[in-house]
Design an enzyme around this catalytic site. Structure first.
Site, PDB file in Angstrom:
ATOM      1  N   ASP A  10       0.761  -1.179  -0.026  1.00 55.32           N
ATOM      2  CA  ASP A  10       0.082  -0.036  -0.010  1.00 55.32           C
ATOM      3  C   ASP A  10       0.841   1.236   0.167  1.00 55.32           C
ATOM      4  O   ASP A  10       2.112   1.261   0.072  1.00 55.32           O
ATOM      5  CB  ASP A  10      -0.857  -0.037   1.300  1.00 55.32           C
ATOM      6  CG  ASP A  10      -1.635   1.354   1.251  1.00 55.32           C
ATOM      7  OD1 ASP A  10      -2.579   1.625   0.285  1.00 55.32           O
ATOM      8  OD2 ASP A  10      -1.695   2.010   2.202  1.00 55.32           O
ATOM      9  N   SER A  11       0.288   2.436  -0.028  1.00 54.29           N
ATOM     10  CA  SER A  11       1.057   3.769  -0.097  1.00 54.29           C
ATOM     11  C   SER A  11       1.425   3.848   1.278  1.00 54.29           C
ATOM     12  O   SER A  11       2.554   4.557   1.611  1.00 54.29           O
ATOM     13  CB  SER A  11       0.244   4.642  -0.485  1.00 54.29           C
ATOM     14  OG  SER A  11      -0.968   4.897   0.017  1.00 54.29           O
ATOM     15  N   CYS A  73      -4.548  -1.676  -1.838  1.00 52.44           N
ATOM     16  CA  CYS A  73      -4.752  -0.481  -1.948  1.00 52.44           C
ATOM     17  C   CYS A  73      -5.785  -0.203  -2.937  1.00 52.44           C
ATOM     18  O   CYS A  73      -5.668  -0.795  -4.114  1.00 52.44           O
ATOM     19  CB  CYS A  73      -3.345   0.322  -2.386  1.00 52.44           C
ATOM     20  SG  CYS A  73      -3.238   1.850  -2.955  1.00 52.44           S
ATOM     21  N   GLU A 152      -2.738   8.924   8.342  1.00 53.75           N
ATOM     22  CA  GLU A 152      -1.188   8.753   8.458  1.00 53.75           C
ATOM     23  C   GLU A 152      -0.642   9.417   9.565  1.00 53.75           C
ATOM     24  O   GLU A 152       0.496   9.162  10.007  1.00 53.75           O
ATOM     25  CB  GLU A 152      -0.447   9.075   7.069  1.00 53.75           C
ATOM     26  CG  GLU A 152      -0.814   8.168   5.950  1.00 53.75           C
ATOM     27  CD  GLU A 152       0.045   6.834   5.799  1.00 53.75           C
ATOM     28  OE1 GLU A 152       1.259   6.750   6.422  1.00 53.75           O
ATOM     29  OE2 GLU A 152      -0.588   5.726   5.646  1.00 53.75           O
ATOM     30  N   CYS A 186     -11.170   2.744   0.355  1.00 52.07           N
ATOM     31  CA  CYS A 186      -9.576   3.177   0.491  1.00 52.07           C
ATOM     32  C   CYS A 186      -9.101   2.355   1.756  1.00 52.07           C
ATOM     33  O   CYS A 186      -9.978   2.157   2.642  1.00 52.07           O
ATOM     34  CB  CYS A 186      -9.458   4.341   0.686  1.00 52.07           C
ATOM     35  SG  CYS A 186      -7.928   4.987   1.228  1.00 52.07           S
ATOM     36  N   HIS A 188      -7.238   2.744   3.913  1.00 51.58           N
ATOM     37  CA  HIS A 188      -6.881   3.436   5.069  1.00 51.58           C
ATOM     38  C   HIS A 188      -8.099   3.767   5.993  1.00 51.58           C
ATOM     39  O   HIS A 188      -8.004   4.047   7.159  1.00 51.58           O
ATOM     40  CB  HIS A 188      -6.409   4.830   4.599  1.00 51.58           C
ATOM     41  CG  HIS A 188      -4.932   5.063   4.278  1.00 51.58           C
ATOM     42  ND1 HIS A 188      -4.341   4.484   3.351  1.00 51.58           N
ATOM     43  CD2 HIS A 188      -3.782   5.488   5.209  1.00 51.58           C
ATOM     44  CE1 HIS A 188      -3.020   4.629   3.385  1.00 51.58           C
ATOM     45  NE2 HIS A 188      -2.631   5.345   4.432  1.00 51.58           N
TER      46      HIS A 188
END
Ligand code: DGL
Length: 271
Positions: A10-11, A73, A152, A186, A188
């Site tokens: 994932d990012s 992701c 994040e 997403c 996240h």
């Protein structure tokens, strides 16, 4: 039986939602996670840049000779899945198909909400897949670019006024549209699940795309006879592309295990 690792990327932190579920349902597998923390977020970038980053992420994971690669992701799954699959002989799993199957099973009314990054919403990939499975489904979609930076930065707790405010602003039109299912498109976003669930109310089912994908991968490995069999838990390694920074603490808090000693840095631009 195949003891080679499963690569997951994932990012940033979001793919841990898939990783946590993989570790829970496939404890004996070796799992290697890459979070591209040096280049997060992906979601506001062009398809060309997302594809270039994703190619490097896949190339890095391939250096471990994995039996499968999981794109944990939504942004990469909706933007670059086909090209990555064409280029890579290792089976690659994305989050869209599993999520859409779950959403099609959950919805009674056919009114489905979708939230994701700008790139994901622009791609229309979830909508296309859902209308193939459930013709006539109405999707109320919204890009939520502020959610990934909040997560994040460790800002996803219920009661955090900034988080509550941002979530409410993004979700208001979706709640007003009367959806009965909301796809957290997403990876996240499941970290924000308590906040999102309380805003949407009890009648709305939330689809965690990372967790759905983990179950899909488990079924697929089982069907192909590719599950690892070993005594005890398989090894877990975590790689990031920026100084490890807050990642070990945030990842440990989310996963419920201390992973600090297992986090390593990699120069992803070398791949
Ligand atoms: N977790 C990601 C996704 O599922 C990436 C978010 C981002 O980097 O913008 O879309």
């Amino acid at each position: 039986m195949d003891t080679r690792p499963i690569g997951v990327f994932d990012s940033g932190l979001g793919g841990l939602t898939a990783m946590r579920e993989l570790a829970r349902i496939l404890p004996e597998e070796e799992l290697i996670y890459f979070g591209d923390t040096g280049r997060v977020p992906y979601g506001g970038r062009s398809p060309e840049t997302i594809t270039r980053y994703a190619r490097q992420d896949v190339a890095f994971l391939r250096s471990f000779d994995p039996k499968a690669i999981v794109i944990a992701c939504g942004t990469v799954s909706t933007t670059a899945l086909e090209v990555l699959r064409r280029e890579c002989p290792v089976p690659i799993y994305g989050v869209v198909e599993p999520a859409v199957q779950a959403a099609a099973q959950c919805t009674r009314t056919g009114r489905v909400g979708l939230i994701g990054t700008k790139a994901t919403i622009r791609s229309g990939a979830y909508e296309r897949a859902l209308s193939a499975l459930r013709p006539g489904a109405q999707v109320e979609a919204r890009a939520c670019p502020l959610l990934v930076p909040l997560v994040e930065n460790g800002r996803y707790q219920p009661g955090d006024p900034v988080v509550e405010r941002v979530v409410a602003e993004y979700l208001q039109p979706i709640r007003e549209a009367g959806v009965d299912t909301l796809v957290l498109g997403c990876t996240h976003y499941p970290l924000l699940k308590p906040v999102i669930a309380s805003y949407m109310g009890e009648g709305v089912a939330l689809v965690d795309v990372g967790a759905q994908c983990a179950h899909w991968v488990a079924r697929s490995l089982e069907e192909q006879g590719l599950r690892a069999r070993r005594d005890g838990e398989g090894p877990r390694r975590y790689f990031v592309s920026d100084a490890t920074g807050d990642f070990p603490a945030l990842a440990s808090a989310f996963l419920g295990v201390d992973v600090a000693g297992a986090v390593e840095w990699v120069d992803i631009t070398a791949y």
